[in-house]
Design a protein around this motif. Structure first.
Motif, PDB file in Angstrom:
ATOM      1  N   GLN A  56       0.888  -1.022   0.121  1.00  0.00           N
ATOM      2  CA  GLN A  56      -0.168  -0.034  -0.132  1.00  0.00           C
ATOM      3  C   GLN A  56       0.929   1.293   0.102  1.00  0.00           C
ATOM      4  OE1 GLN A  56      -3.003  -0.246   3.113  1.00  0.00           O
ATOM      5  NE2 GLN A  56      -2.630  -2.266   3.401  1.00  0.00           N
ATOM      6  N   GLU A  57       0.537   2.173  -0.753  1.00  0.00           N
ATOM      7  CA  GLU A  57       1.272   3.382  -0.683  1.00  0.00           C
ATOM      8  C   GLU A  57       1.400   4.177   0.763  1.00  0.00           C
ATOM      9  OE1 GLU A  57       0.890   7.844  -2.756  1.00  0.00           O
ATOM     10  OE2 GLU A  57      -0.089   6.221  -3.856  1.00  0.00           O
ATOM     11  N   GLY A  58       2.731   4.519   1.082  1.00  0.00           N
ATOM     12  CA  GLY A  58       3.013   5.272   2.124  1.00  0.00           C
ATOM     13  C   GLY A  58       3.215   4.139   3.433  1.00  0.00           C
ATOM     14  N   VAL A  59       3.320   2.893   3.036  1.00  0.00           N
ATOM     15  CA  VAL A  59       3.607   1.949   4.392  1.00  0.00           C
ATOM     16  C   VAL A  59       4.738   1.434   3.958  1.00  0.00           C
ATOM     17  CG1 VAL A  59       2.550  -0.411   5.156  1.00  0.00           C
ATOM     18  CG2 VAL A  59       0.943   1.601   4.619  1.00  0.00           C
ATOM     19  N   THR A  60       5.745   1.088   5.089  1.00  0.00           N
ATOM     20  CA  THR A  60       6.779   0.578   4.831  1.00  0.00           C
ATOM     21  C   THR A  60       6.541  -1.270   5.619  1.00  0.00           C
ATOM     22  OG1 THR A  60       8.038   2.252   5.673  1.00  0.00           O
ATOM     23  CG2 THR A  60       9.148   0.438   6.084  1.00  0.00           C
ATOM     24  N   TYR A  61       7.127  -2.105   4.748  1.00  0.00           N
ATOM     25  CA  TYR A  61       7.019  -3.475   5.127  1.00  0.00           C
ATOM     26  C   TYR A  61       8.322  -3.969   5.682  1.00  0.00           C
ATOM     27  CZ  TYR A  61       2.202  -3.160   2.999  1.00  0.00           C
ATOM     28  OH  TYR A  61       1.091  -2.812   2.680  1.00  0.00           O
ATOM     29  N   TYR A  62       8.202  -4.796   6.665  1.00  0.00           N
ATOM     30  CA  TYR A  62       9.468  -5.487   7.057  1.00  0.00           C
ATOM     31  C   TYR A  62       9.139  -6.970   6.709  1.00  0.00           C
ATOM     32  CZ  TYR A  62      10.053  -1.039   9.238  1.00  0.00           C
ATOM     33  OH  TYR A  62      10.139   0.314   9.540  1.00  0.00           O
ATOM     34  N   SER A  63      10.373  -7.858   6.885  1.00  0.00           N
ATOM     35  CA  SER A  63      10.106  -9.384   6.515  1.00  0.00           C
ATOM     36  C   SER A  63      10.847 -10.146   7.395  1.00  0.00           C
ATOM     37  CB  SER A  63      10.628  -9.766   5.070  1.00  0.00           C
ATOM     38  OG  SER A  63      10.444 -11.113   4.891  1.00  0.00           O
ATOM     39  N   LEU A  64      10.301 -11.167   7.901  1.00  0.00           N
ATOM     40  CA  LEU A  64      11.098 -11.986   8.968  1.00  0.00           C
ATOM     41  C   LEU A  64      10.562 -13.350   8.838  1.00  0.00           C
ATOM     42  CD1 LEU A  64       8.809 -12.457  11.204  1.00  0.00           C
ATOM     43  CD2 LEU A  64       9.732 -10.464  12.228  1.00  0.00           C
ATOM     44  N   HIS A  65      11.259 -14.422   9.499  1.00  0.00           N
ATOM     45  CA  HIS A  65      10.668 -15.905   9.523  1.00  0.00           C
ATOM     46  C   HIS A  65      10.530 -16.476  10.617  1.00  0.00           C
ATOM     47  CE1 HIS A  65      15.097 -16.134   8.923  1.00  0.00           C
ATOM     48  NE2 HIS A  65      14.736 -17.316   9.593  1.00  0.00           N
ATOM     49  N   ASP A  66      10.071 -17.350  10.772  1.00  0.00           N
ATOM     50  CA  ASP A  66       9.832 -18.065  12.018  1.00  0.00           C
ATOM     51  C   ASP A  66      10.596 -19.475  12.090  1.00  0.00           C
ATOM     52  OD1 ASP A  66       8.391 -20.112  10.568  1.00  0.00           O
ATOM     53  OD2 ASP A  66       6.477 -19.709  11.506  1.00  0.00           O
ATOM     54  N   ASP A  67      10.573 -20.209  13.209  1.00  0.00           N
ATOM     55  CA  ASP A  67      11.324 -21.591  13.473  1.00  0.00           C
ATOM     56  C   ASP A  67      11.190 -22.441  12.427  1.00  0.00           C
ATOM     57  OD1 ASP A  67       8.764 -21.892  14.357  1.00  0.00           O
ATOM     58  OD2 ASP A  67       9.795 -23.011  16.154  1.00  0.00           O
ATOM     59  N   LYS A  68       9.936 -22.391  11.601  1.00  0.00           N
ATOM     60  CA  LYS A  68       9.732 -23.408  10.455  1.00  0.00           C
ATOM     61  C   LYS A  68      10.075 -22.823   9.170  1.00  0.00           C
ATOM     62  CE  LYS A  68       6.052 -25.843  13.003  1.00  0.00           C
ATOM     63  NZ  LYS A  68       5.805 -25.258  14.241  1.00  0.00           N
ATOM     64  N   ASN A  69      10.809 -21.545   9.106  1.00  0.00           N
ATOM     65  CA  ASN A  69      11.188 -20.718   8.011  1.00  0.00           C
ATOM     66  C   ASN A  69       9.805 -20.197   7.182  1.00  0.00           C
ATOM     67  OD1 ASN A  69      13.427 -19.748   7.141  1.00  0.00           O
ATOM     68  ND2 ASN A  69      13.787 -21.130   5.451  1.00  0.00           N
ATOM     69  N   ASN A  70       8.665 -20.333   7.746  1.00  0.00           N
ATOM     70  CA  ASN A  70       7.623 -19.606   7.009  1.00  0.00           C
ATOM     71  C   ASN A  70       8.254 -18.015   7.104  1.00  0.00           C
ATOM     72  OD1 ASN A  70       5.852 -21.866   6.837  1.00  0.00           O
ATOM     73  ND2 ASN A  70       5.658 -21.510   8.973  1.00  0.00           N
ATOM     74  N   THR A  71       7.923 -17.267   5.999  1.00  0.00           N
ATOM     75  CA  THR A  71       8.161 -16.063   5.753  1.00  0.00           C
ATOM     76  C   THR A  71       6.529 -15.054   6.071  1.00  0.00           C
ATOM     77  OG1 THR A  71       9.643 -16.238   4.221  1.00  0.00           O
ATOM     78  CG2 THR A  71       8.963 -13.983   4.178  1.00  0.00           C
ATOM     79  N   TYR A  72       7.201 -14.055   6.749  1.00  0.00           N
ATOM     80  CA  TYR A  72       5.741 -13.215   7.207  1.00  0.00           C
ATOM     81  C   TYR A  72       6.261 -11.574   7.090  1.00  0.00           C
ATOM     82  CZ  TYR A  72       3.797 -17.104   9.938  1.00  0.00           C
ATOM     83  OH  TYR A  72       3.209 -17.950  10.133  1.00  0.00           O
ATOM     84  N   ASP A  73       5.407 -10.905   6.193  1.00  0.00           N
ATOM     85  CA  ASP A  73       5.627  -9.538   6.100  1.00  0.00           C
ATOM     86  C   ASP A  73       4.965  -8.755   7.167  1.00  0.00           C
ATOM     87  OD1 ASP A  73       7.287 -10.195   4.052  1.00  0.00           O
ATOM     88  OD2 ASP A  73       5.691  -9.497   2.535  1.00  0.00           O
ATOM     89  N   PHE A  74       5.338  -7.480   7.669  1.00  0.00           N
ATOM     90  CA  PHE A  74       4.672  -7.031   8.508  1.00  0.00           C
ATOM     91  C   PHE A  74       4.793  -5.464   8.218  1.00  0.00           C
ATOM     92  CE2 PHE A  74       8.369  -7.429  11.011  1.00  0.00           C
ATOM     93  CZ  PHE A  74       8.598  -6.020  11.465  1.00  0.00           C
ATOM     94  N   TRP A  75       3.617  -4.655   8.862  1.00  0.00           N
ATOM     95  CA  TRP A  75       3.881  -3.200   8.707  1.00  0.00           C
ATOM     96  C   TRP A  75       3.253  -2.624  10.190  1.00  0.00           C
ATOM     97  CZ3 TRP A  75      -0.757  -0.097   8.851  1.00  0.00           C
ATOM     98  CH2 TRP A  75      -1.908  -0.952   8.528  1.00  0.00           C
ATOM     99  N   TYR A  76       3.771  -1.420  10.524  1.00  0.00           N
ATOM    100  CA  TYR A  76       3.509  -0.735  11.735  1.00  0.00           C
ATOM    101  C   TYR A  76       2.274   0.114  11.786  1.00  0.00           C
ATOM    102  CZ  TYR A  76       3.847   2.299  15.863  1.00  0.00           C
ATOM    103  OH  TYR A  76       3.559   2.952  17.047  1.00  0.00           O
ATOM    104  N   LYS A  77       1.077  -0.421  12.380  1.00  0.00           N
ATOM    105  CA  LYS A  77      -0.232   0.524  12.599  1.00  0.00           C
ATOM    106  C   LYS A  77      -0.099   1.472  13.533  1.00  0.00           C
ATOM    107  CE  LYS A  77      -5.062   0.071  12.263  1.00  0.00           C
ATOM    108  NZ  LYS A  77      -6.284  -0.870  12.331  1.00  0.00           N
ATOM    109  N   LYS A  78       0.494   2.828  13.209  1.00  0.00           N
ATOM    110  CA  LYS A  78       0.665   3.841  14.136  1.00  0.00           C
ATOM    111  C   LYS A  78      -0.617   4.324  15.272  1.00  0.00           C
ATOM    112  CE  LYS A  78       3.164   8.284  15.030  1.00  0.00           C
ATOM    113  NZ  LYS A  78       3.952   8.909  14.310  1.00  0.00           N
ATOM    114  N   ALA A  79      -1.727   4.131  14.468  1.00  0.00           N
ATOM    115  CA  ALA A  79      -2.995   4.656  15.035  1.00  0.00           C
ATOM    116  C   ALA A  79      -3.175   3.775  16.480  1.00  0.00           C
ATOM    117  CB  ALA A  79      -4.212   4.558  14.057  1.00  0.00           C
ATOM    118  N   THR A  80      -2.873   2.630  16.280  1.00  0.00           N
ATOM    119  CA  THR A  80      -3.342   1.502  17.262  1.00  0.00           C
ATOM    120  C   THR A  80      -1.891   1.101  18.046  1.00  0.00           C
ATOM    121  OG1 THR A  80      -3.454  -0.171  15.785  1.00  0.00           O
ATOM    122  CG2 THR A  80      -5.542   0.898  16.714  1.00  0.00           C
TER     123      THR A  80
END
Length: 194
Positions: free
Chosen positions: A70-94
């Motif tokens: 989405q425009e204006g949103v910064t995304y980060y990527s990480l993985h868990d112990d099963k090597n599944n990949t997740y992206d996430f973003w920070y929701k400032k309002a909450t």
């Protein structure tokens, strides 16, 4: 992309929660609705240098540009112990992290902060790049079974009560919600009713 000081709003400790889901099943011309309750995931710790610990997995966050960005949103990527990949973003309002399945972008989990970041004074530099953390609510020595409390969930406080106690965790019921929503929480998500 590299993790920078501007990204420090996501540093700290986070509790992740997989949301519940309502599923409809058809059988012999009848339609059935079932509810699968949500569940906690491993706690996530993000340091000021972008390193993270998630359960038994350690790594370094990467900034990514997913196809669903989405425009204006910064995304980060990480993985868990099963090597599944997740992206996430920070929701400032909450003050939440919104986790998405890395490959498809569907909602995977929501993370609530267990402490709140304090901005350092302009004339000081945090020691070793670590921002101080304070708790979002009171952490009394103990709550009792049957006690009315407020429960922190998804950026808000909800009224409820303590159903049971075990190993410094509390099973809670949210006022006005059925038993399907009862969950075990850590004391940092509880506070006395005002």
């Amino acid at each position: 992309m590299l993790f920078q000081s501007a990204d420090r709003e996501i540093t700290g400790q986070w509790n992740l929660w997989i949301p519940g889901a309502v599923v409809y099943l058809e059988k012999d011309r009848d339609l059935y609705r079932t509810y699968s309750p949500g569940a906690p995931m491993n706690k996530l710790s993000i340091a000021a240098d972008g390193t993270y610990t998630w359960g038994i997995t350690k790594g370094k966050l990467r900034k990514v540009t997913p196809w669903y960005q989405q425009e204006g949103v910064t995304y980060y990527s990480l993985h868990d112990d099963k090597n599944n990949t997740y992206d996430f973003w920070y929701k400032k309002a909450t003050d939440e992290l919104i986790f998405l399945f890395g490959e498809v972008g569907g909602h995977a989990a929501t993370a609530s902060r267990t402490g709140k970041i304090l901005s350092p004074k302009a004339d000081t530099v945090p020691e070793k790049g670590v921002l101080p953390v304070v708790q979002t609510g009171e952490i009394p020595a103990a709550f009792k079974r049957g006690e009315r409390v407020e429960i922190y969930w998804s950026g808000q406080w909800y009224k409820g009560s303590i159903l049971a106690v075990r190993n410094k965790e509390y099973k809670v019921n949210y006022e006005g919600w059925g038993t399907l929503y009862d969950e075990w929480v850590s004391p940092d998500r509880l506070r006395k009713v005002k």
